[in-house]
Design a protein around this motif. Sequence first.
Motif, PDB file in Angstrom:
ATOM      1  N   ARG A  75      -5.075   2.985 -14.226  1.00 16.12           N
ATOM      2  CA  ARG A  75      -4.289   2.467 -15.344  1.00 16.12           C
ATOM      3  C   ARG A  75      -2.905   3.139 -15.385  1.00 16.12           C
ATOM      4  O   ARG A  75      -1.879   2.451 -15.526  1.00 16.12           O
ATOM      5  CB  ARG A  75      -5.031   2.711 -16.656  1.00 16.12           C
ATOM      6  CG  ARG A  75      -4.329   2.100 -17.875  1.00 16.12           C
ATOM      7  CD  ARG A  75      -5.085   2.443 -19.147  1.00 16.12           C
ATOM      8  NE  ARG A  75      -6.436   1.892 -19.125  1.00 16.12           N
ATOM      9  CZ  ARG A  75      -6.736   0.665 -19.498  1.00 16.12           C
ATOM     10  NH1 ARG A  75      -5.796  -0.157 -19.914  1.00 16.12           N
ATOM     11  NH2 ARG A  75      -8.000   0.251 -19.467  1.00 16.12           N
ATOM     12  N   ALA A  76      -2.894   4.469 -15.247  1.00 15.95           N
ATOM     13  CA  ALA A  76      -1.617   5.195 -15.263  1.00 15.95           C
ATOM     14  C   ALA A  76      -0.762   4.819 -14.062  1.00 15.95           C
ATOM     15  O   ALA A  76       0.462   4.679 -14.163  1.00 15.95           O
ATOM     16  CB  ALA A  76      -1.881   6.701 -15.283  1.00 15.95           C
ATOM     17  N   LEU A  77      -1.403   4.646 -12.918  1.00 15.74           N
ATOM     18  CA  LEU A  77      -0.670   4.251 -11.718  1.00 15.74           C
ATOM     19  C   LEU A  77      -0.091   2.850 -11.871  1.00 15.74           C
ATOM     20  O   LEU A  77       1.071   2.604 -11.521  1.00 15.74           O
ATOM     21  CB  LEU A  77      -1.606   4.310 -10.511  1.00 15.74           C
ATOM     22  CG  LEU A  77      -1.007   4.047  -9.136  1.00 15.74           C
ATOM     23  CD1 LEU A  77       0.085   5.050  -8.823  1.00 15.74           C
ATOM     24  CD2 LEU A  77      -2.089   4.094  -8.072  1.00 15.74           C
ATOM     25  N   SER A  88     -10.545   2.294  -4.014  1.00 23.15           N
ATOM     26  CA  SER A  88     -11.141   3.177  -5.020  1.00 23.15           C
ATOM     27  C   SER A  88     -10.207   4.355  -5.286  1.00 23.15           C
ATOM     28  O   SER A  88      -9.291   4.633  -4.493  1.00 23.15           O
ATOM     29  CB  SER A  88     -12.500   3.712  -4.541  1.00 23.15           C
ATOM     30  OG  SER A  88     -12.324   4.605  -3.451  1.00 23.15           O
ATOM     31  N   LYS A  89     -10.484   5.050  -6.386  1.00 29.13           N
ATOM     32  CA  LYS A  89      -9.683   6.233  -6.702  1.00 29.13           C
ATOM     33  C   LYS A  89      -9.868   7.307  -5.639  1.00 29.13           C
ATOM     34  O   LYS A  89      -8.898   7.961  -5.223  1.00 29.13           O
ATOM     35  CB  LYS A  89     -10.065   6.777  -8.082  1.00 29.13           C
ATOM     36  CG  LYS A  89      -9.312   8.055  -8.448  1.00 29.13           C
ATOM     37  CD  LYS A  89      -9.726   8.604  -9.795  1.00 29.13           C
ATOM     38  CE  LYS A  89      -9.071   9.961 -10.052  1.00 29.13           C
ATOM     39  NZ  LYS A  89      -9.458  10.523 -11.374  1.00 29.13           N
ATOM     40  N   ARG A 109       0.830  -1.207   0.000  1.00 30.37           N
ATOM     41  CA  ARG A 109       0.000   0.000   0.000  1.00 30.37           C
ATOM     42  C   ARG A 109       0.864   1.256   0.000  1.00 30.37           C
ATOM     43  O   ARG A 109       0.563   2.220  -0.696  1.00 30.37           O
ATOM     44  CB  ARG A 109      -0.900  -0.039   1.235  1.00 30.37           C
ATOM     45  CG  ARG A 109      -1.861   1.119   1.350  1.00 30.37           C
ATOM     46  CD  ARG A 109      -2.917   0.785   2.383  1.00 30.37           C
ATOM     47  NE  ARG A 109      -3.505   1.988   2.940  1.00 30.37           N
ATOM     48  CZ  ARG A 109      -4.616   2.003   3.644  1.00 30.37           C
ATOM     49  NH1 ARG A 109      -5.239   0.881   3.895  1.00 30.37           N
ATOM     50  NH2 ARG A 109      -5.096   3.108   4.115  1.00 30.37           N
ATOM     51  N   ASP A 110       1.966   1.223   0.765  1.00 29.50           N
ATOM     52  CA  ASP A 110       2.859   2.387   0.813  1.00 29.50           C
ATOM     53  C   ASP A 110       3.458   2.682  -0.562  1.00 29.50           C
ATOM     54  O   ASP A 110       3.587   3.851  -0.958  1.00 29.50           O
ATOM     55  CB  ASP A 110       3.982   2.165   1.826  1.00 29.50           C
ATOM     56  CG  ASP A 110       3.501   2.293   3.265  1.00 29.50           C
ATOM     57  OD1 ASP A 110       2.407   2.854   3.470  1.00 29.50           O
ATOM     58  OD2 ASP A 110       4.230   1.831   4.170  1.00 29.50           O
ATOM     59  N   GLN A 111       3.850   1.643  -1.300  1.00 30.51           N
ATOM     60  CA  GLN A 111       4.384   1.841  -2.650  1.00 30.51           C
ATOM     61  C   GLN A 111       3.359   2.527  -3.544  1.00 30.51           C
ATOM     62  O   GLN A 111       3.695   3.453  -4.297  1.00 30.51           O
ATOM     63  CB  GLN A 111       4.762   0.491  -3.270  1.00 30.51           C
ATOM     64  CG  GLN A 111       6.049  -0.112  -2.791  1.00 30.51           C
ATOM     65  CD  GLN A 111       6.256  -1.480  -3.423  1.00 30.51           C
ATOM     66  OE1 GLN A 111       5.362  -2.337  -3.418  1.00 30.51           O
ATOM     67  NE2 GLN A 111       7.435  -1.704  -3.990  1.00 30.51           N
ATOM     68  N   ILE A 112       2.132   2.067  -3.462  1.00 29.63           N
ATOM     69  CA  ILE A 112       1.072   2.630  -4.299  1.00 29.63           C
ATOM     70  C   ILE A 112       0.825   4.089  -3.948  1.00 29.63           C
ATOM     71  O   ILE A 112       0.703   4.948  -4.831  1.00 29.63           O
ATOM     72  CB  ILE A 112      -0.223   1.806  -4.143  1.00 29.63           C
ATOM     73  CG1 ILE A 112      -0.025   0.406  -4.721  1.00 29.63           C
ATOM     74  CG2 ILE A 112      -1.393   2.496  -4.825  1.00 29.63           C
ATOM     75  CD1 ILE A 112      -1.170  -0.545  -4.444  1.00 29.63           C
ATOM     76  N   THR A 147      -6.107  -3.556 -11.791  1.00 32.32           N
ATOM     77  CA  THR A 147      -6.925  -4.255 -10.801  1.00 32.32           C
ATOM     78  C   THR A 147      -6.182  -4.469  -9.483  1.00 32.32           C
ATOM     79  O   THR A 147      -6.805  -4.519  -8.412  1.00 32.32           O
ATOM     80  CB  THR A 147      -7.382  -5.614 -11.344  1.00 32.32           C
ATOM     81  OG1 THR A 147      -6.226  -6.348 -11.811  1.00 32.32           O
ATOM     82  CG2 THR A 147      -8.364  -5.436 -12.490  1.00 32.32           C
ATOM     83  N   ALA A 148      -4.863  -4.569  -9.561  1.00 26.18           N
ATOM     84  CA  ALA A 148      -4.074  -4.752  -8.340  1.00 26.18           C
ATOM     85  C   ALA A 148      -4.137  -3.514  -7.451  1.00 26.18           C
ATOM     86  O   ALA A 148      -4.020  -3.602  -6.229  1.00 26.18           O
ATOM     87  CB  ALA A 148      -2.626  -5.062  -8.703  1.00 26.18           C
ATOM     88  N   MET A 149      -4.316  -2.317  -8.072  1.00 24.93           N
ATOM     89  CA  MET A 149      -4.424  -1.093  -7.288  1.00 24.93           C
ATOM     90  C   MET A 149      -5.664  -1.142  -6.403  1.00 24.93           C
ATOM     91  O   MET A 149      -5.633  -0.798  -5.222  1.00 24.93           O
ATOM     92  CB  MET A 149      -4.512   0.135  -8.215  1.00 24.93           C
ATOM     93  CG  MET A 149      -3.410   0.260  -9.271  1.00 24.93           C
ATOM     94  SD  MET A 149      -1.755   0.372  -8.606  1.00 24.93           S
ATOM     95  CE  MET A 149      -1.133  -1.241  -9.076  1.00 24.93           C
ATOM     96  N   TYR A 150      -6.760  -1.601  -6.998  1.00 27.59           N
ATOM     97  CA  TYR A 150      -8.019  -1.651  -6.250  1.00 27.59           C
ATOM     98  C   TYR A 150      -7.937  -2.617  -5.070  1.00 27.59           C
ATOM     99  O   TYR A 150      -8.588  -2.407  -4.040  1.00 27.59           O
ATOM    100  CB  TYR A 150      -9.163  -2.058  -7.179  1.00 27.59           C
ATOM    101  CG  TYR A 150      -9.551  -1.000  -8.184  1.00 27.59           C
ATOM    102  CD1 TYR A 150     -10.271   0.127  -7.787  1.00 27.59           C
ATOM    103  CD2 TYR A 150      -9.185  -1.113  -9.523  1.00 27.59           C
ATOM    104  CE1 TYR A 150     -10.631   1.106  -8.706  1.00 27.59           C
ATOM    105  CE2 TYR A 150      -9.538  -0.140 -10.445  1.00 27.59           C
ATOM    106  CZ  TYR A 150     -10.266   0.968 -10.030  1.00 27.59           C
ATOM    107  OH  TYR A 150     -10.616   1.943 -10.939  1.00 27.59           O
ATOM    108  N   TRP A 151      -7.160  -3.663  -5.213  1.00 23.00           N
ATOM    109  CA  TRP A 151      -7.019  -4.632  -4.127  1.00 23.00           C
ATOM    110  C   TRP A 151      -6.467  -3.963  -2.871  1.00 23.00           C
ATOM    111  O   TRP A 151      -6.841  -4.294  -1.744  1.00 23.00           O
ATOM    112  CB  TRP A 151      -6.093  -5.750  -4.576  1.00 23.00           C
ATOM    113  CG  TRP A 151      -5.800  -6.766  -3.508  1.00 23.00           C
ATOM    114  CD1 TRP A 151      -4.711  -6.799  -2.687  1.00 23.00           C
ATOM    115  CD2 TRP A 151      -6.611  -7.884  -3.145  1.00 23.00           C
ATOM    116  NE1 TRP A 151      -4.787  -7.867  -1.832  1.00 23.00           N
ATOM    117  CE2 TRP A 151      -5.957  -8.552  -2.088  1.00 23.00           C
ATOM    118  CE3 TRP A 151      -7.835  -8.384  -3.612  1.00 23.00           C
ATOM    119  CZ2 TRP A 151      -6.458  -9.697  -1.494  1.00 23.00           C
ATOM    120  CZ3 TRP A 151      -8.355  -9.523  -3.008  1.00 23.00           C
ATOM    121  CH2 TRP A 151      -7.671 -10.165  -1.967  1.00 23.00           C
TER     122      TRP A 151
END
Length: 232
Positions: free
Chosen positions: A30-32, A49-50, A8-11, A41-45
């Motif tokens: 997508r850009a992230l 949400s945005k 999560r910290d990386q994101i 989809t891994a971002m949402y995990w």
Amino acid sequence: MARDTLTRDQIIRTAVELLDDEGLAGLNMRALGARLDSAATAMYWHVKSKDNLVLLATDQVWSELTLPDAGTADWRTAVTVMATDLHAMFTRHPWLVQVLAAHLVYGEGKARHDDRSLALYEAAGLTAAQADQAAGAVFTYVLGNAAGAAATASLTRKGNEGGSSAEKQFRHTMAEAREIAMRYPRLRARLETQAAADYAAAPEGAFEFGLRTLLNGLEQELAAQSGPNPPR
């Protein structure tokens, strides 16, 4: 990068970098994911949400602030340090101005900042209700001054993205703004001086002057309350 190797910290850190580079409009999963070499989809995990990601990124940068100790400095010096640091944060991350206009911002970093701000005003002798008003007045002043830097960053980004046509449109807009201002004597006098050559620029030292004036007013309020006949 697989979902289970992301943190999560990386994101959040990468989202801050993306926001600094592309602004609020440029943030999407997508850009992230492209920056992290991972599927969107891994971002949402990790961040759901945005909107939640925006709040997490916002609180991340709020944690950059260094807060003075309410017990080791006089309240006015400490408030000046906090306000100046806050203004610098908004300047480094101009997308924050947009976030504050569109989101209810909260988190540990902001709560830590707000609590220390209230402590400083209460240490000065203001009641809890007055401390709320003073903190709100200073914060609003800082945010208003940062809005100009945010607008400049947005316009510059659009110009860079749009190429020569966007740059031409920007110059045309600024020329029209100057033309209108030249019809008014006080604006014309300022535009005709070298120091005011940039129509959109604030005068040098404007932020410091305004903050000093605002704190002068708070000191007068404190002096009136500590006098022989304090106002009810």
